[in-house]
Design a protein around this motif. Structure first.
Motif, PDB file in Angstrom:
ATOM      1  N   ILE A  74      -2.907 -11.008   6.606  1.00 48.06           N
ATOM      2  CA  ILE A  74      -2.454 -11.424   5.275  1.00 48.06           C
ATOM      3  C   ILE A  74      -3.637 -11.498   4.313  1.00 48.06           C
ATOM      4  O   ILE A  74      -3.532 -11.128   3.143  1.00 48.06           O
ATOM      5  CB  ILE A  74      -1.739 -12.789   5.348  1.00 48.06           C
ATOM      6  N   THR A  75      -4.768 -11.974   4.815  1.00 46.38           N
ATOM      7  CA  THR A  75      -5.985 -12.014   3.995  1.00 46.38           C
ATOM      8  C   THR A  75      -6.391 -10.611   3.564  1.00 46.38           C
ATOM      9  O   THR A  75      -6.736 -10.378   2.394  1.00 46.38           O
ATOM     10  CB  THR A  75      -7.138 -12.666   4.774  1.00 46.38           C
ATOM     11  N   LEU A  76      -6.355  -9.670   4.507  1.00 53.29           N
ATOM     12  CA  LEU A  76      -6.701  -8.282   4.180  1.00 53.29           C
ATOM     13  C   LEU A  76      -5.747  -7.718   3.127  1.00 53.29           C
ATOM     14  O   LEU A  76      -6.175  -6.969   2.233  1.00 53.29           O
ATOM     15  CB  LEU A  76      -6.662  -7.423   5.447  1.00 53.29           C
ATOM     16  N   ALA A  77      -4.468  -8.069   3.238  1.00 55.27           N
ATOM     17  CA  ALA A  77      -3.486  -7.593   2.257  1.00 55.27           C
ATOM     18  C   ALA A  77      -3.815  -8.122   0.865  1.00 55.27           C
ATOM     19  O   ALA A  77      -3.742  -7.388  -0.135  1.00 55.27           O
ATOM     20  CB  ALA A  77      -2.083  -8.012   2.677  1.00 55.27           C
ATOM     21  N   THR A  78      -4.176  -9.399   0.776  1.00 56.97           N
ATOM     22  CA  THR A  78      -4.507  -9.990  -0.527  1.00 56.97           C
ATOM     23  C   THR A  78      -5.762  -9.358  -1.109  1.00 56.97           C
ATOM     24  O   THR A  78      -5.845  -9.075  -2.313  1.00 56.97           O
ATOM     25  CB  THR A  78      -4.706 -11.507  -0.390  1.00 56.97           C
ATOM     26  N   LEU A  79      -6.758  -9.108  -0.255  1.00 59.23           N
ATOM     27  CA  LEU A  79      -7.978  -8.444  -0.717  1.00 59.23           C
ATOM     28  C   LEU A  79      -7.682  -7.020  -1.173  1.00 59.23           C
ATOM     29  O   LEU A  79      -8.269  -6.543  -2.157  1.00 59.23           O
ATOM     30  CB  LEU A  79      -9.026  -8.442   0.400  1.00 59.23           C
ATOM     31  N   LEU A  80      -6.786  -6.346  -0.480  1.00 57.79           N
ATOM     32  CA  LEU A  80      -6.393  -4.994  -0.890  1.00 57.79           C
ATOM     33  C   LEU A  80      -5.740  -5.035  -2.270  1.00 57.79           C
ATOM     34  O   LEU A  80      -6.014  -4.185  -3.127  1.00 57.79           O
ATOM     35  CB  LEU A  80      -5.445  -4.401   0.154  1.00 57.79           C
ATOM     36  N   LEU A  81      -4.894  -6.010  -2.495  1.00 54.24           N
ATOM     37  CA  LEU A  81      -4.253  -6.182  -3.801  1.00 54.24           C
ATOM     38  C   LEU A  81      -5.300  -6.395  -4.888  1.00 54.24           C
ATOM     39  O   LEU A  81      -5.236  -5.792  -5.975  1.00 54.24           O
ATOM     40  CB  LEU A  81      -3.296  -7.368  -3.737  1.00 54.24           C
ATOM     41  N   GLU A 230      13.143   1.982   2.081  1.00 54.73           N
ATOM     42  CA  GLU A 230      12.749   2.586   0.809  1.00 54.73           C
ATOM     43  C   GLU A 230      12.048   3.920   0.988  1.00 54.73           C
ATOM     44  O   GLU A 230      11.925   4.692   0.040  1.00 54.73           O
ATOM     45  CB  GLU A 230      11.847   1.631   0.022  1.00 54.73           C
ATOM     46  N   GLY A 231      11.579   4.205   2.197  1.00 53.27           N
ATOM     47  CA  GLY A 231      10.849   5.434   2.430  1.00 53.27           C
ATOM     48  C   GLY A 231       9.362   5.179   2.574  1.00 53.27           C
ATOM     49  O   GLY A 231       8.856   4.104   2.254  1.00 53.27           O
ATOM     50  N   ALA A 232       8.651   6.201   3.050  1.00 53.40           N
ATOM     51  CA  ALA A 232       7.243   6.035   3.415  1.00 53.40           C
ATOM     52  C   ALA A 232       6.275   6.181   2.261  1.00 53.40           C
ATOM     53  O   ALA A 232       5.123   5.741   2.360  1.00 53.40           O
ATOM     54  CB  ALA A 232       6.882   7.062   4.499  1.00 53.40           C
ATOM     55  N   SER A 233       6.703   6.760   1.155  1.00 48.04           N
ATOM     56  CA  SER A 233       5.784   7.107   0.074  1.00 48.04           C
ATOM     57  C   SER A 233       4.981   5.898  -0.421  1.00 48.04           C
ATOM     58  O   SER A 233       5.553   4.901  -0.872  1.00 48.04           O
ATOM     59  CB  SER A 233       6.559   7.717  -1.090  1.00 48.04           C
ATOM     60  N   GLY A 234       3.668   5.994  -0.312  1.00 45.15           N
ATOM     61  CA  GLY A 234       2.773   4.967  -0.823  1.00 45.15           C
ATOM     62  C   GLY A 234       2.740   3.671  -0.044  1.00 45.15           C
ATOM     63  O   GLY A 234       2.137   2.687  -0.497  1.00 45.15           O
ATOM     64  N   LYS A 235       3.345   3.645   1.133  1.00 47.48           N
ATOM     65  CA  LYS A 235       3.433   2.382   1.875  1.00 47.48           C
ATOM     66  C   LYS A 235       2.159   2.055   2.662  1.00 47.48           C
ATOM     67  O   LYS A 235       2.131   1.094   3.438  1.00 47.48           O
ATOM     68  CB  LYS A 235       4.631   2.410   2.827  1.00 47.48           C
ATOM     69  N   TRP A 236       1.099   2.818   2.461  1.00 48.23           N
ATOM     70  CA  TRP A 236      -0.173   2.489   3.101  1.00 48.23           C
ATOM     71  C   TRP A 236      -0.630   1.085   2.728  1.00 48.23           C
ATOM     72  O   TRP A 236      -1.322   0.421   3.507  1.00 48.23           O
ATOM     73  CB  TRP A 236      -1.248   3.503   2.708  1.00 48.23           C
ATOM     74  N   THR A 237      -0.210   0.619   1.554  1.00 49.48           N
ATOM     75  CA  THR A 237      -0.657  -0.697   1.094  1.00 49.48           C
ATOM     76  C   THR A 237      -0.153  -1.837   1.978  1.00 49.48           C
ATOM     77  O   THR A 237      -0.780  -2.899   2.031  1.00 49.48           O
ATOM     78  CB  THR A 237      -0.191  -0.940  -0.355  1.00 49.48           C
ATOM     79  N   ILE A 238       0.969  -1.641   2.649  1.00 46.93           N
ATOM     80  CA  ILE A 238       1.488  -2.693   3.510  1.00 46.93           C
ATOM     81  C   ILE A 238       1.349  -2.368   4.997  1.00 46.93           C
ATOM     82  O   ILE A 238       1.415  -3.276   5.836  1.00 46.93           O
ATOM     83  CB  ILE A 238       2.960  -3.032   3.185  1.00 46.93           C
ATOM     84  N   ILE A 239       1.138  -1.103   5.320  1.00 43.53           N
ATOM     85  CA  ILE A 239       0.970  -0.744   6.725  1.00 43.53           C
ATOM     86  C   ILE A 239      -0.471  -0.931   7.181  1.00 43.53           C
ATOM     87  O   ILE A 239      -0.724  -1.316   8.328  1.00 43.53           O
ATOM     88  CB  ILE A 239       1.442   0.699   6.978  1.00 43.53           C
ATOM     89  N   HIS A 240      -1.451  -0.685   6.309  1.00 39.26           N
ATOM     90  CA  HIS A 240      -2.848  -0.907   6.695  1.00 39.26           C
ATOM     91  C   HIS A 240      -3.091  -2.338   7.180  1.00 39.26           C
ATOM     92  O   HIS A 240      -3.644  -2.534   8.274  1.00 39.26           O
ATOM     93  CB  HIS A 240      -3.782  -0.575   5.526  1.00 39.26           C
TER      94      HIS A 240
END
Length: 337
Positions: A74-81, A230-240
């Motif tokens: 979750i921390t990594l997700a927030t930093l990515l944001l 919703e599909g895979a397009s651009g979902k790297w932001t939540i899968i990483h």
């Protein structure tokens, strides 16, 4: 740094959220046994302040470490944001808000703070409020882009990835909702009897610890559900973040077995130990199988497009595993000494 977020209030809220989450995640990952024993004779950044012989002392060390690994993602997700900007990040933030809210309610419902620190009781709702405020402040920066067009359906074409996502969502919902609503039954299935506190934290976890696990798992489950619907397009932001989190869980689990603080006494505990690697492999399988369906669309690094993203994760994951394995391994050896 973090100049992809224009709103200063949002930036402050997110930085505080990430910092608090990072401190708790590293503390739980590295010092869970010391945390649950009140820091008695050992080093910990934070402790539950429980005294030996009280109900909160020495219980749930491995489960606390597991929560730390989930918090790390979750921390990594927030930093990515913060690094990449807010556009379309409702996909990350709404599941996060749902999970944080569930965690806040769970701690208030199940937490017994008579003999332990009350800090989690208040820190969790504050972090949830800060995260929610950041979401509100980011509306002018496109955080909700695509939300009005979201129409749930099965949008993944690859059959293998579809199967993997279905397993992740169904098992994630089963584990998370059961942990949140009936943590006592989860504990009774995993332990024949209630184990009193131990110096290495191997006592039975509390209902609150288990419910927190469920709340965090719910976030990752909702992220997987968004890829599916919703599909895979651009979902790297939540899968990483998901990949890095479950890779950390697998490494931490097996380092725990080697150092003698892993749970493998009952059939349920052995099954739980197997579930972690399966989730990690399924998540990675989904990511790499769906690259042709746009998983890495618009992938950026510090807001700049990545020219060759095809091999970035294939190189990053082993490097991350080596670093995390080294840190956890060294920490385990220090504790054994």
């Amino acid at each position: 740094m973090f100049d992809r977020i224009n709103s200063m209030p949002a930036k402050v809220c997110l930085v505080i959220s990430a910092l608090v989450s990072l401190i708790y995640s590293l503390n739980f990952l590295l010092f869970a046994d010391c945390y649950v024993t009140g820091g008695d004779g050992c080093f910990t950044l934070l402790s539950n302040e429980a005294a030996k012989g009280t109900q909160a002392w020495g219980r749930g060390g491995p489960e606390t470490g597991f929560n730390g690994a989930l918090m790390f993602g979750i921390t990594l997700a927030t930093l990515l944001l913060l690094n990449e900007g807010a556009k379309g990040m409702w996909r990350m933030m709404i599941p996060g808000l749902i999970g944080f809210t569930a965690m806040s309610v769970s701690i208030w419902m199940h937490g017994d703070f008579e003999d332990a620190s009350v800090a989690p009781k208040y820190v969790t709702p504050v972090v949830t409020a800060l995260y929610g405020a950041a979401y509100f402040f980011l509306k002018d920066e496109g955080v909700n882009d695509g939300l009005s067009d979201y129409k749930p359906g099965i949008k993944v074409k690859d059959k293998v990835a579809l199967g993997a996502l279905s397993v992740l969502v169904l098992t994630g919902l089963f584990y998370s909702l059961r942990m949140i609503f009936t943590p006592d039954s989860v504990i009774s299935d995993n332990f024949d009897t209630v184990i009193d506190g131990m110096a290495n934290g191997m006592g039975t976890p509390s209902d609150a610890t288990v419910a927190v696990s469920g709340s965090l798992i719910l976030i990752y489950t909702l992220w997987a559900g968004l890829v599916l619907t919703e599909g895979a397009s651009g979902k790297w932001t939540i899968i990483h973040p998901s990949m890095f989190a479950f890779l950390t869980i697998v490494i931490a689990t097996y380092v725990g077995f080697v150092s003698g603080v892993g749970r493998n006494g009952s059939d349920f505990q052995k099954m739980d130990a197997i579930v972690g690697p399966i989730v990690m492999l399924l998540t990675m399988l989904v990511y790499f199988r769906l690259k042709d369906e746009g998983m890495e669309d618009n992938m950026t690094m510090m807001g700049e497009p990545i020219e060759d993203s095809s091999n970035m994760m294939a190189k990053s994951l082993p490097m991350f595993a080596l670093v995390v394995g080294a840190v956890l391994g060294i920490n385990a050896m220090i504790n054994l000494w």
